[in-house]
Design a protein around this motif. Sequence first.
Motif, PDB file in Angstrom:
ATOM      1  N   ASP A 238      16.519  31.895  71.781  1.00  0.00           N
ATOM      2  CA  ASP A 238      17.640  31.612  70.889  1.00  0.00           C
ATOM      3  C   ASP A 238      17.949  32.846  70.056  1.00  0.00           C
ATOM      4  O   ASP A 238      17.065  33.634  69.723  1.00  0.00           O
ATOM      5  CB  ASP A 238      17.296  30.440  69.967  1.00  0.00           C
ATOM      6  CG  ASP A 238      18.537  29.886  69.281  1.00  0.00           C
ATOM      7  OD1 ASP A 238      19.647  30.127  69.794  1.00  0.00           O
ATOM      8  OD2 ASP A 238      18.400  29.232  68.227  1.00  0.00           O
ATOM      9  N   PHE A 239      19.206  33.004  69.717  1.00  0.00           N
ATOM     10  CA  PHE A 239      19.621  34.131  68.877  1.00  0.00           C
ATOM     11  C   PHE A 239      20.951  33.786  68.222  1.00  0.00           C
ATOM     12  O   PHE A 239      21.674  32.889  68.665  1.00  0.00           O
ATOM     13  CB  PHE A 239      19.750  35.418  69.699  1.00  0.00           C
ATOM     14  CG  PHE A 239      20.630  35.277  70.918  1.00  0.00           C
ATOM     15  CD1 PHE A 239      22.010  35.373  70.829  1.00  0.00           C
ATOM     16  CD2 PHE A 239      20.073  35.042  72.160  1.00  0.00           C
ATOM     17  CE1 PHE A 239      22.814  35.232  71.941  1.00  0.00           C
ATOM     18  CE2 PHE A 239      20.865  34.904  73.279  1.00  0.00           C
ATOM     19  CZ  PHE A 239      22.243  34.992  73.170  1.00  0.00           C
TER      20      PHE A 239
ATOM     21  N   LEU B 137      21.439  41.587  79.053  1.00  0.00           N
ATOM     22  CA  LEU B 137      20.345  40.992  78.284  1.00  0.00           C
ATOM     23  C   LEU B 137      19.377  40.250  79.192  1.00  0.00           C
ATOM     24  O   LEU B 137      18.146  40.336  79.024  1.00  0.00           O
ATOM     25  CB  LEU B 137      20.902  40.047  77.223  1.00  0.00           C
ATOM     26  CG  LEU B 137      21.750  40.683  76.111  1.00  0.00           C
ATOM     27  CD1 LEU B 137      22.291  39.611  75.176  1.00  0.00           C
ATOM     28  CD2 LEU B 137      20.944  41.716  75.337  1.00  0.00           C
ATOM     29  N   ALA B 138      19.919  39.535  80.185  1.00  0.00           N
ATOM     30  CA  ALA B 138      19.056  38.805  81.115  1.00  0.00           C
ATOM     31  C   ALA B 138      18.209  39.767  81.944  1.00  0.00           C
ATOM     32  O   ALA B 138      17.015  39.527  82.183  1.00  0.00           O
ATOM     33  CB  ALA B 138      19.908  37.926  82.029  1.00  0.00           C
ATOM     34  N   VAL B 139      18.799  40.862  82.401  1.00  0.00           N
ATOM     35  CA  VAL B 139      18.049  41.855  83.184  1.00  0.00           C
ATOM     36  C   VAL B 139      16.943  42.472  82.346  1.00  0.00           C
ATOM     37  O   VAL B 139      15.794  42.631  82.808  1.00  0.00           O
ATOM     38  CB  VAL B 139      19.013  42.948  83.701  1.00  0.00           C
ATOM     39  CG1 VAL B 139      18.229  44.136  84.250  1.00  0.00           C
ATOM     40  CG2 VAL B 139      19.913  42.386  84.795  1.00  0.00           C
TER      41      VAL B 139
ATOM     42  N   ARG C  56       6.234  40.941  75.405  1.00  0.00           N
ATOM     43  CA  ARG C  56       6.772  39.724  74.792  1.00  0.00           C
ATOM     44  C   ARG C  56       8.280  39.641  75.053  1.00  0.00           C
ATOM     45  O   ARG C  56       8.908  40.604  75.489  1.00  0.00           O
ATOM     46  CB  ARG C  56       6.520  39.732  73.289  1.00  0.00           C
ATOM     47  CG  ARG C  56       7.021  40.987  72.623  1.00  0.00           C
ATOM     48  CD  ARG C  56       6.987  40.889  71.116  1.00  0.00           C
ATOM     49  NE  ARG C  56       7.280  42.165  70.509  1.00  0.00           N
ATOM     50  CZ  ARG C  56       8.478  42.724  70.470  1.00  0.00           C
ATOM     51  NH1 ARG C  56       9.503  42.104  71.035  1.00  0.00           N
ATOM     52  NH2 ARG C  56       8.671  43.895  69.898  1.00  0.00           N
ATOM     53  N   ARG C  57       8.833  38.473  74.765  1.00  0.00           N
ATOM     54  CA  ARG C  57      10.276  38.298  74.891  1.00  0.00           C
ATOM     55  C   ARG C  57      10.994  39.287  73.966  1.00  0.00           C
ATOM     56  O   ARG C  57      10.625  39.435  72.802  1.00  0.00           O
ATOM     57  CB  ARG C  57      10.647  36.875  74.500  1.00  0.00           C
ATOM     58  CG  ARG C  57      12.152  36.602  74.471  1.00  0.00           C
ATOM     59  CD  ARG C  57      12.426  35.217  73.909  1.00  0.00           C
ATOM     60  NE  ARG C  57      11.901  34.187  74.797  1.00  0.00           N
ATOM     61  CZ  ARG C  57      11.712  32.915  74.421  1.00  0.00           C
ATOM     62  NH1 ARG C  57      11.952  32.547  73.164  1.00  0.00           N
ATOM     63  NH2 ARG C  57      11.253  32.035  75.280  1.00  0.00           N
ATOM     64  N   PRO C  58      12.010  40.006  74.459  1.00  0.00           N
ATOM     65  CA  PRO C  58      12.673  40.996  73.602  1.00  0.00           C
ATOM     66  C   PRO C  58      13.410  40.342  72.433  1.00  0.00           C
ATOM     67  O   PRO C  58      14.017  39.283  72.580  1.00  0.00           O
ATOM     68  CB  PRO C  58      13.653  41.683  74.558  1.00  0.00           C
ATOM     69  CG  PRO C  58      13.850  40.731  75.680  1.00  0.00           C
ATOM     70  CD  PRO C  58      12.560  39.999  75.827  1.00  0.00           C
TER      71      PRO C  58
ATOM     72  N   THR D 236      18.205  32.117  81.107  1.00  0.00           N
ATOM     73  CA  THR D 236      18.505  31.677  79.741  1.00  0.00           C
ATOM     74  C   THR D 236      17.231  31.480  78.941  1.00  0.00           C
ATOM     75  O   THR D 236      17.152  31.855  77.761  1.00  0.00           O
ATOM     76  CB  THR D 236      19.323  30.378  79.763  1.00  0.00           C
ATOM     77  OG1 THR D 236      20.536  30.601  80.494  1.00  0.00           O
ATOM     78  CG2 THR D 236      19.665  29.919  78.354  1.00  0.00           C
ATOM     79  N   ALA D 237      16.211  30.901  79.568  1.00  0.00           N
ATOM     80  CA  ALA D 237      14.940  30.671  78.878  1.00  0.00           C
ATOM     81  C   ALA D 237      14.290  31.992  78.475  1.00  0.00           C
ATOM     82  O   ALA D 237      13.653  32.081  77.414  1.00  0.00           O
ATOM     83  CB  ALA D 237      14.000  29.855  79.765  1.00  0.00           C
TER      84      ALA D 237
END
Length: 587
Positions: free
Chosen positions: A248-249, A196-198, A209-211, A243-244
């Motif tokens: 949040d999820f 997820l981070a990658v 945008r952020r996924p 992390t940023a």
Amino acid sequence: MTSTIDEFDSALALGATGILRDFNQAGLLVAADVHVASRLASMLAEDDEKVALACALVVRAVRAGSVCLDLATAREEVGDDGVDLDWPDPDEWLAAVASSPLLAAPQPLRLEGSRLYFDRYWREEEQVEQDLRRRSAQAAPTIADEDTLRAGLDRLFPGTSYDEQRAAAETAVRQWTTVLTGGPGTGKTTTVAGLLAVLAEQAELAGDRRPRIALTAPTGKAAARLEEAVRHEMSGRLSAEDTARLGDFHARTLHMLLGRRPDSSTRFRHDRDNRLPHDIVVVDETSMVSLTMMARLLEAVRPDARLILVGDPDQLASIEAGAVLADLVDGLVAGGHARPAELRTSHRFGSEIGDLALAVRADQAEEVLHLLRFGGDSLSFVEGDDPRDALRSVLLPDALAIRRAAEAGDADAALRALERHRLLCAHRDGPWGVTYWNRTVERWITEETEDPLWDTWYVGRPVLVTANDYGLGVYNGDVGVTIRRPDGSLRVCIDGSRGRLDLAPGRLGTVETLHAMTIHKAQGSQAAEVTVLIPGEESRLLTRELFYTAVTRAEKQIRVVGNEPAIRLALHRRALRATGLRQRLTT
């Protein structure tokens, strides 16, 4: 000797005749199988009893978790139970079914080669195959920057100890659909968190945008464990920058993710015409996902969203029809639709439990028995016909600890005591079943405390939620304890997938007492100590997958109760299900 038919036996269809009657009285078919087949044959003017038998056996197959019935191997799959029955000739049987009005439009049955389906499952299997083929036929996902990808993988999975996880994460980055497999403790959650981070870093580099991320699992307990595990990995291994990027999820059950509909139990708000908005969908405990639910998920996921299916194919399959994860592991790779992402090395267990799990999975009976008898402090084997005395000293202290904390109104202590140990049974009924052992533990509590426990909702009663209740916010797999409040009232504190709930007992209708639970319902959960009751050799549920699933629920200690012949039988018998998905994907 003569045998009599018990007219009050609910498994018997007393009006059945001919071959249906013979198979019913032999115990191979139950009344429901016969009634469905007879009704369909009557409605569509099918008078060939061979076809009616095939239809009844399809009903039986679905009840047992299969998607279809292979007419060519049906007799062999039944085994000794059908040895004295008059089975149709396979070629004549297949020809009779192929020409039956039961296969004419609008047909209730479908024939694919020698595999006979109900129309619903044929359509779902075809849909899953076609959706997976379409996803694999797309151009591979675009990598924003190969150097940054390589650096990110090295940063998030440093050193040789993370070689498997790094390779699996890179595989998932480069394809739309990934099946990530591995046993307990092999690092599946570590891989998911790093992946997820990658992906978030690549989206940032591409100027996107952020996924939007969806974490999901079949049960509330499994979803809560997934979220907790991913957050733990993020806080322990991911940098503040990584992390940023993720934001949040929350993890949700598959039913919650897809959006329930009050007018249907098999259709959801999100479908092919109303896709999920997420860019990444991670499904944990995929072995528990049925064919129907996989079909609904695939039609709801956007074609340009990554789908990560995580699970252990050696565990028990879904309670409902299908063996989707096992089919995908073989079918996707063999058919060239996806590259494998398999984790083999376990890092969670102590060597004793890990060695036992590997020996069970590999059908190494001598090694399993040796480990259980001489394997060390983490393993124990209780042999004998009556294990009650041995188990009383194991089960009663935890039950009394739950009760003391509940009497004191300490919900945290009561729930902690509940999580220390699980008694797992293969059956619901009988001397090795959940009902018997729940009552046995309650009787022991009464003997120890002199409290007769007249009320169903007694203080310290541990409970397992067995169905989703969206109004209350409790979900299948959540656990709780009945607590006495200072004012004397009883409340049920549920350790829910979305946090702690405090409910009046009367509001909970779909719960079971949790001094013992079935191995099926234990999937997706863990306990520090696990006791497994292995039923006798006559049990039809006794399989390697059942044994493996039970053993891998333990974190620190496993106790197996049974006898050597039953364990040998469990290791040799596979929980095989008839499906066509694997063959569809490989052709």
